[in-house]
Scaffold this motif. Structure first.
Motif, mmCIF file in Angstrom:
data_model
loop_
_atom_site.group_PDB
_atom_site.id
_atom_site.type_symbol
_atom_site.label_atom_id
_atom_site.label_comp_id
_atom_site.label_asym_id
_atom_site.label_seq_id
_atom_site.Cartn_x
_atom_site.Cartn_y
_atom_site.Cartn_z
ATOM 1 N N LYS A 2 5.677 -7.578 4.995
ATOM 2 C CA LYS A 2 6.550 -8.192 3.997
ATOM 3 C C LYS A 2 5.988 -8.129 2.581
ATOM 4 N N TYR A 3 4.680 -8.067 2.413
ATOM 5 C CA TYR A 3 4.098 -8.016 1.082
ATOM 6 C C TYR A 3 4.109 -6.609 0.494
ATOM 7 N N LEU A 4 4.386 -5.618 1.329
ATOM 8 C CA LEU A 4 4.333 -4.222 0.896
ATOM 9 C C LEU A 4 5.698 -3.543 0.928
ATOM 10 N N GLN A 5 6.754 -4.296 1.076
ATOM 11 C CA GLN A 5 8.089 -3.732 1.262
ATOM 12 C C GLN A 5 8.543 -2.826 0.138
ATOM 13 N N HIS A 6 8.154 -3.097 -1.083
ATOM 14 C CA HIS A 6 8.637 -2.271 -2.190
ATOM 15 C C HIS A 6 7.744 -1.057 -2.474
ATOM 16 N N TYR A 7 6.699 -0.875 -1.664
ATOM 17 C CA TYR A 7 5.844 0.311 -1.802
ATOM 18 C C TYR A 7 6.433 1.454 -0.978
ATOM 19 N N PRO A 8 6.114 2.705 -1.355
ATOM 20 C CA PRO A 8 6.631 3.861 -0.596
ATOM 21 C C PRO A 8 6.221 3.803 0.877
ATOM 22 N N GLN A 9 7.024 4.408 1.712
ATOM 23 C CA GLN A 9 6.805 4.369 3.158
ATOM 24 C C GLN A 9 5.442 4.941 3.544
ATOM 25 N N HIS A 10 5.000 6.021 2.893
ATOM 26 C CA HIS A 10 3.710 6.610 3.262
ATOM 27 C C HIS A 10 2.545 5.660 2.984
ATOM 28 N N ILE A 11 2.670 4.807 1.971
ATOM 29 C CA ILE A 11 1.634 3.799 1.696
ATOM 30 C C ILE A 11 1.654 2.735 2.799
ATOM 31 N N TYR A 142 -5.677 -3.389 -12.696
ATOM 32 C CA TYR A 142 -4.727 -4.441 -12.322
ATOM 33 C C TYR A 142 -3.821 -4.020 -11.160
ATOM 34 N N HIS A 143 -3.214 -2.847 -11.254
ATOM 35 C CA HIS A 143 -2.243 -2.438 -10.234
ATOM 36 C C HIS A 143 -2.905 -2.205 -8.875
ATOM 37 N N GLN A 144 -4.099 -1.635 -8.864
ATOM 38 C CA GLN A 144 -4.809 -1.436 -7.600
ATOM 39 C C GLN A 144 -5.202 -2.775 -6.988
ATOM 40 N N VAL A 145 -5.668 -3.691 -7.811
ATOM 41 C CA VAL A 145 -6.054 -5.017 -7.314
ATOM 42 C C VAL A 145 -4.828 -5.769 -6.803
ATOM 43 N N GLU A 146 -3.701 -5.623 -7.492
ATOM 44 C CA GLU A 146 -2.468 -6.267 -7.013
ATOM 45 C C GLU A 146 -2.084 -5.724 -5.638
ATOM 46 N N PHE A 147 -2.184 -4.421 -5.453
ATOM 47 C CA PHE A 147 -1.884 -3.828 -4.152
ATOM 48 C C PHE A 147 -2.858 -4.362 -3.091
ATOM 49 N N ASP A 148 -4.150 -4.347 -3.406
ATOM 50 C CA ASP A 148 -5.151 -4.835 -2.451
ATOM 51 C C ASP A 148 -4.960 -6.317 -2.154
ATOM 52 N N LEU A 149 -4.502 -7.075 -3.134
ATOM 53 C CA LEU A 149 -4.196 -8.487 -2.905
ATOM 54 C C LEU A 149 -3.071 -8.633 -1.893
ATOM 55 N N ARG A 150 -2.071 -7.784 -1.987
ATOM 56 C CA ARG A 150 -0.970 -7.815 -1.023
ATOM 57 C C ARG A 150 -1.475 -7.457 0.381
ATOM 58 N N VAL A 151 -2.389 -6.509 0.452
ATOM 59 C CA VAL A 151 -2.997 -6.153 1.742
ATOM 60 C C VAL A 151 -3.810 -7.340 2.265
ATOM 61 N N TYR A 152 -4.520 -8.021 1.372
ATOM 62 C CA TYR A 152 -5.288 -9.209 1.733
ATOM 63 C C TYR A 152 -4.372 -10.307 2.293
ATOM 64 N N LEU A 153 -3.226 -10.521 1.649
ATOM 65 C CA LEU A 153 -2.271 -11.521 2.145
ATOM 66 C C LEU A 153 -1.740 -11.137 3.520
ATOM 67 N N LEU A 154 -1.518 -9.861 3.728
ATOM 68 C CA LEU A 154 -1.107 -9.361 5.039
ATOM 69 C C LEU A 154 -2.196 -9.643 6.071
ATOM 70 N N HIS A 155 -3.438 -9.414 5.671
ATOM 71 C CA HIS A 155 -4.579 -9.700 6.555
ATOM 72 C C HIS A 155 -4.616 -11.184 6.918
ATOM 73 N N LEU A 156 -4.410 -12.053 5.925
ATOM 74 C CA LEU A 156 -4.413 -13.489 6.211
ATOM 75 C C LEU A 156 -3.330 -13.858 7.206
ATOM 76 N N ASP A 157 -2.163 -13.249 7.084
ATOM 77 C CA ASP A 157 -1.073 -13.520 8.021
ATOM 78 C C ASP A 157 -1.421 -13.050 9.435
#
Length: 163
Positions: A2-11, A142-157
């Motif tokens: 859910k945190y990565l929904q707006h990223y391209p499918q390959h990501i 900033y943009h890379q850290v924002e992406f990694d933060l979303r991955v981190y939130l996914l990890h927490l879930d």
């Protein structure tokens, strides 16, 4: 995802592969090996003021706190509020920044990203090109850290705490 929904499918597929291979935790720990030491509201205030004084001298910040009521589900990781009130014949503004409590035990880069994001809202209210240009001016990755933060939130879930 859910945190990565707006990223391209390959990501999204790359992150799904990390999850399937049980390598998501090691990916995050390798990139962000430890948490920060900014655990109190007083320390957070000092941390935010350092950024504010360097990049946003004319703005005043009256309050900075960790807030346990900020909910990631409502897409909020931090909040900024502007309150204007009349005092005599002058208009006084009061700015507050609230950071979600989950960032007490997160890598400093994630906390930095949230602080930069909320401070940038003092100058640019909307999430537009000027806003993101300001964010990347202050934090170049900033943009890379924002992406990694979303991955981190996914990890927490999925798994709970990282550290």
């Amino acid at each position: 995802m859910k945190y990565l929904q707006h990223y391209p499918q390959h990501i999204q597929d790359q992150i799904q592969t990390l999850i399937d291979n049980k390598k998501l935790t090691s990916y995050l720990q390798k990139k962000y090996p430890k948490t920060h030491n900014i655990k109190t509201d007083k320390a957070l205030y000092s941390y935010v003021m350092d950024y504010k004084n360097e990049y946003f001298k004319k703005f005043q910040v009256s309050k900075v706190i960790y807030d346990g009521k900020i909910n990631v589900i409502s897409n909020a990781l931090g909040m900024h509020t502007f309150v204007s009130r009349v005092q005599g014949n002058k208009l006084k503004s009061k700015n507050e920044i609230r950071v979600a409590s989950i960032f007490k035990n997160a890598p400093e880069k994630f906390l930095e990203m949230i602080v930069v994001h909320e401070l940038a809202h003092f100058k640019e209210k909307e999430h537009n090109k000027a806003f993101y240009n300001l964010c990347t001016f202050i934090q170049d990755d900033y943009h890379q850290v924002e992406f990694d933060l979303r991955v981190y939130l996914l990890h927490l879930d999925l798994y709970g705490k990282l550290y």
